[in-house]
Motif scaffolding. Structure first.
Motif, PDB file in Angstrom:
ATOM      1  N   ALA B  61       0.798  -1.227   0.000  1.00 43.49           N
ATOM      2  CA  ALA B  61       0.000   0.000   0.000  1.00 43.49           C
ATOM      3  C   ALA B  61       0.834   1.282   0.000  1.00 43.49           C
ATOM      4  O   ALA B  61       0.315   2.358  -0.340  1.00 43.49           O
ATOM      5  N   GLU B  62       2.096   1.216   0.359  1.00 38.30           N
ATOM      6  CA  GLU B  62       2.907   2.434   0.471  1.00 38.30           C
ATOM      7  C   GLU B  62       3.009   3.155  -0.862  1.00 38.30           C
ATOM      8  O   GLU B  62       3.356   2.556  -1.881  1.00 38.30           O
ATOM      9  N   GLY B  63       2.701   4.467  -0.842  1.00 35.63           N
ATOM     10  CA  GLY B  63       2.767   5.260  -2.056  1.00 35.63           C
ATOM     11  C   GLY B  63       1.467   5.300  -2.838  1.00 35.63           C
ATOM     12  O   GLY B  63       1.405   5.925  -3.899  1.00 35.63           O
ATOM     13  N   TYR B  64       0.440   4.651  -2.315  1.00 31.12           N
ATOM     14  CA  TYR B  64      -0.877   4.616  -2.949  1.00 31.12           C
ATOM     15  C   TYR B  64      -1.938   5.090  -1.957  1.00 31.12           C
ATOM     16  O   TYR B  64      -1.758   4.987  -0.752  1.00 31.12           O
ATOM     17  N   SER B  65      -3.065   5.584  -2.508  1.00 35.47           N
ATOM     18  CA  SER B  65      -4.219   5.900  -1.665  1.00 35.47           C
ATOM     19  C   SER B  65      -5.491   5.584  -2.442  1.00 35.47           C
ATOM     20  O   SER B  65      -5.483   5.537  -3.678  1.00 35.47           O
ATOM     21  N   VAL B  66      -6.585   5.342  -1.706  1.00 37.03           N
ATOM     22  CA  VAL B  66      -7.856   5.011  -2.333  1.00 37.03           C
ATOM     23  C   VAL B  66      -8.978   5.737  -1.605  1.00 37.03           C
ATOM     24  O   VAL B  66      -8.794   6.279  -0.510  1.00 37.03           O
ATOM     25  N   SER B  67     -10.140   5.711  -2.233  1.00 33.16           N
ATOM     26  CA  SER B  67     -11.366   6.165  -1.591  1.00 33.16           C
ATOM     27  C   SER B  67     -12.493   5.256  -2.039  1.00 33.16           C
ATOM     28  O   SER B  67     -12.397   4.616  -3.082  1.00 33.16           O
ATOM     29  N   ARG B  68     -13.552   5.188  -1.224  1.00 33.83           N
ATOM     30  CA  ARG B  68     -14.723   4.373  -1.607  1.00 33.83           C
ATOM     31  C   ARG B  68     -15.973   5.126  -1.136  1.00 33.83           C
ATOM     32  O   ARG B  68     -16.604   4.798  -0.147  1.00 33.83           O
ATOM     33  N   GLU B  69     -16.309   6.153  -1.912  1.00 33.47           N
ATOM     34  CA  GLU B  69     -17.460   6.980  -1.585  1.00 33.47           C
ATOM     35  C   GLU B  69     -18.751   6.424  -2.161  1.00 33.47           C
ATOM     36  O   GLU B  69     -19.840   6.743  -1.685  1.00 33.47           O
ATOM     37  N   LYS B  70     -18.634   5.635  -3.218  1.00 33.09           N
ATOM     38  CA  LYS B  70     -19.790   5.010  -3.848  1.00 33.09           C
ATOM     39  C   LYS B  70     -19.536   3.520  -4.044  1.00 33.09           C
ATOM     40  O   LYS B  70     -18.390   3.105  -4.230  1.00 33.09           O
ATOM     41  N   LYS B  71     -20.584   2.748  -4.021  1.00 31.97           N
ATOM     42  CA  LYS B  71     -20.439   1.311  -4.191  1.00 31.97           C
ATOM     43  C   LYS B  71     -19.835   0.973  -5.546  1.00 31.97           C
ATOM     44  O   LYS B  71     -19.065   0.021  -5.674  1.00 31.97           O
ATOM     45  N   GLU B  72     -20.148   1.764  -6.556  1.00 35.49           N
ATOM     46  CA  GLU B  72     -19.739   1.453  -7.923  1.00 35.49           C
ATOM     47  C   GLU B  72     -18.291   1.831  -8.235  1.00 35.49           C
ATOM     48  O   GLU B  72     -17.747   1.414  -9.247  1.00 35.49           O
ATOM     49  N   SER B  73     -17.673   2.666  -7.409  1.00 32.61           N
ATOM     50  CA  SER B  73     -16.409   3.289  -7.769  1.00 32.61           C
ATOM     51  C   SER B  73     -15.332   3.087  -6.714  1.00 32.61           C
ATOM     52  O   SER B  73     -15.595   3.232  -5.505  1.00 32.61           O
ATOM     53  N   PHE B  74     -14.115   2.801  -7.176  1.00 34.44           N
ATOM     54  CA  PHE B  74     -12.991   2.579  -6.245  1.00 34.44           C
ATOM     55  C   PHE B  74     -11.716   3.116  -6.902  1.00 34.44           C
ATOM     56  O   PHE B  74     -10.875   2.369  -7.380  1.00 34.44           O
ATOM     57  N   PRO B  75     -11.540   4.443  -6.917  1.00 35.17           N
ATOM     58  CA  PRO B  75     -10.366   5.013  -7.593  1.00 35.17           C
ATOM     59  C   PRO B  75      -9.093   4.828  -6.789  1.00 35.17           C
ATOM     60  O   PRO B  75      -9.103   4.856  -5.543  1.00 35.17           O
ATOM     61  N   LEU B  76      -7.988   4.663  -7.517  1.00 39.09           N
ATOM     62  CA  LEU B  76      -6.660   4.489  -6.920  1.00 39.09           C
ATOM     63  C   LEU B  76      -5.785   5.665  -7.313  1.00 39.09           C
ATOM     64  O   LEU B  76      -5.659   5.975  -8.505  1.00 39.09           O
ATOM     65  N   THR B  77      -5.167   6.323  -6.328  1.00 37.74           N
ATOM     66  CA  THR B  77      -4.229   7.401  -6.596  1.00 37.74           C
ATOM     67  C   THR B  77      -2.809   6.914  -6.352  1.00 37.74           C
ATOM     68  O   THR B  77      -2.513   6.366  -5.290  1.00 37.74           O
ATOM     69  N   VAL B  78      -1.982   7.090  -7.358  1.00 43.35           N
ATOM     70  CA  VAL B  78      -0.558   6.781  -7.237  1.00 43.35           C
ATOM     71  C   VAL B  78       0.132   8.094  -6.875  1.00 43.35           C
ATOM     72  O   VAL B  78       0.144   9.038  -7.686  1.00 43.35           O
ATOM     73  N   THR B  79       0.648   8.181  -5.689  1.00 44.31           N
ATOM     74  CA  THR B  79       1.217   9.442  -5.222  1.00 44.31           C
ATOM     75  C   THR B  79       2.687   9.560  -5.610  1.00 44.31           C
ATOM     76  O   THR B  79       3.327   8.586  -6.030  1.00 44.31           O
ATOM     77  N   SER B  80       3.241  10.746  -5.401  1.00 48.27           N
ATOM     78  CA  SER B  80       4.652  10.989  -5.709  1.00 48.27           C
ATOM     79  C   SER B  80       5.561  10.189  -4.779  1.00 48.27           C
ATOM     80  O   SER B  80       6.745  10.015  -5.066  1.00 48.27           O
ATOM     81  N   ALA B  81       5.007   9.667  -3.700  1.00 46.85           N
ATOM     82  CA  ALA B  81       5.788   8.850  -2.770  1.00 46.85           C
ATOM     83  C   ALA B  81       6.081   7.455  -3.323  1.00 46.85           C
ATOM     84  O   ALA B  81       6.962   6.759  -2.824  1.00 46.85           O
ATOM     85  N   GLN B  82       5.349   7.067  -4.357  1.00 49.45           N
ATOM     86  CA  GLN B  82       5.580   5.765  -4.983  1.00 49.45           C
ATOM     87  C   GLN B  82       6.713   5.939  -5.996  1.00 49.45           C
ATOM     88  O   GLN B  82       6.531   6.512  -7.071  1.00 49.45           O
ATOM     89  N   LYS B  83       7.890   5.445  -5.640  1.00 47.76           N
ATOM     90  CA  LYS B  83       9.098   5.738  -6.418  1.00 47.76           C
ATOM     91  C   LYS B  83       9.248   4.867  -7.658  1.00 47.76           C
ATOM     92  O   LYS B  83      10.035   5.194  -8.543  1.00 47.76           O
ATOM     93  N   ASN B  84       8.539   3.785  -7.723  1.00 51.81           N
ATOM     94  CA  ASN B  84       8.637   2.890  -8.877  1.00 51.81           C
ATOM     95  C   ASN B  84       7.236   2.520  -9.343  1.00 51.81           C
ATOM     96  O   ASN B  84       6.807   1.369  -9.175  1.00 51.81           O
ATOM     97  N   PRO B  85       6.482   3.446  -9.900  1.00 50.42           N
ATOM     98  CA  PRO B  85       5.081   3.207 -10.207  1.00 50.42           C
ATOM     99  C   PRO B  85       4.824   2.482 -11.521  1.00 50.42           C
ATOM    100  O   PRO B  85       3.694   2.073 -11.787  1.00 50.42           O
ATOM    101  N   THR B  86       5.842   2.340 -12.355  1.00 44.50           N
ATOM    102  CA  THR B  86       5.637   1.716 -13.666  1.00 44.50           C
ATOM    103  C   THR B  86       5.185   0.273 -13.488  1.00 44.50           C
ATOM    104  O   THR B  86       5.929  -0.552 -12.952  1.00 44.50           O
TER     105      THR B  86
END
Lengths: 116, 111
Positions: B61-86
């Motif tokens: 999970a380090e370097g990533y964040s998520v939210s779950r505001e709706k049942k249908e949606s689960f977006p993933l944010t790749v933050t600048s803290a994730q040094k190897n996101p490729t």
């Protein structure tokens, strides 16, 4: 933590022949599910077959069948009458339950080549 | 058609930038998952959510964040803290029969 091991990084089979992919897993639980997923070059993960641990009967789906040996913690996939479209990466996966919910643990995959 | 959609198909990230990967499902599934797949490897769990407004860290999970505001949606944010996101990112949802179904994936590349 559960682990899933696929000891065959690569396998090949002749078209129309049968191939078996191996999978072993480690768990102290008695209730769990096991899956085989297929990932073709498109990279879409496609469910092939699933097995409930409480069922003694091996699951089958058309040309795909499993050999589930619960005591040995073994879950192999047999593909009969192999077709060119079966060429893909195959992943074995274990589903168990934690206090925070259920989750899948995947093996490293077996790349299957089908030769015409 | 019922299913899971992910967008975009390809995403490019600049150094120090946060990017968000979309995952939407119309299967009425409660549980949703995010996985990362590196070349020639299996899938590793990043985050998962069993119900709206609740989510759990997975194995990486380090370097990533998520939210779950709706049942249908689960977006993933790749933050600048994730040094190897490729990597290739896959979203899944789980049916009441405890079977996970996957979206088509998003390929993230770093410029």
């Amino acid at each position: 933590a559960q682990t899933v091991t696929q000891s065959q990084p690569e396998m090949s089979v002749q078209e129309a022949e049968t191939v078996t992919l191996s999978c072993t897993y480690d768990t102290s639980e008695s209730d769990y599910y096991l899956f085989w997923y297929k990932q073709p070059p498109s990279r879409q993960m496609i469910l092939v077959i699933r097995q409930e641990a409480y069922k003694q009967q091996n699951a089958t789906e058309n040309r795909f069948s499993v050999n589930f040996q619960k005591a040995a913690k073994s879950f192999s996939l047999k593909i009969s009458d192999s077709q060119l479209g079966d060429a893909a990466m195959y992943f074995c996966a274990y589903l168990g339950w934690e206090t925070s919910g259920s989750r899948l643990t995947f093996g490293e995959g077996t790349q299957l080549t089908v030769n015409p | 058609d019922g299913g899971i959609t992910q967008s975009p198909k390809y995403l490019f990230r600049k150094e120090g930038q946060n990017v968000t990967l979309s995952c939407e499902q119309n299967l009425n599934h409660d549980a949703m998952y995010w996985y990362r797949q590196d070349p020639g490897q299996g899938l590793r769990l990043i985050y998962y959510s069993q119900i709206v407004n609740d989510f759990q860290k997975g194995d990486i999970a380090e370097g990533y964040s998520v939210s779950r505001e709706k049942k249908e949606s689960f977006p993933l944010t790749v933050t600048s803290a994730q040094k190897n996101p490729t990597a290739f990112y896959l979203c899944a949802s789980m049916s009441a029969q405890e079977t996970q179904y996957f979206g088509p994936g998003t390929r993230l590349l770093v410029l």
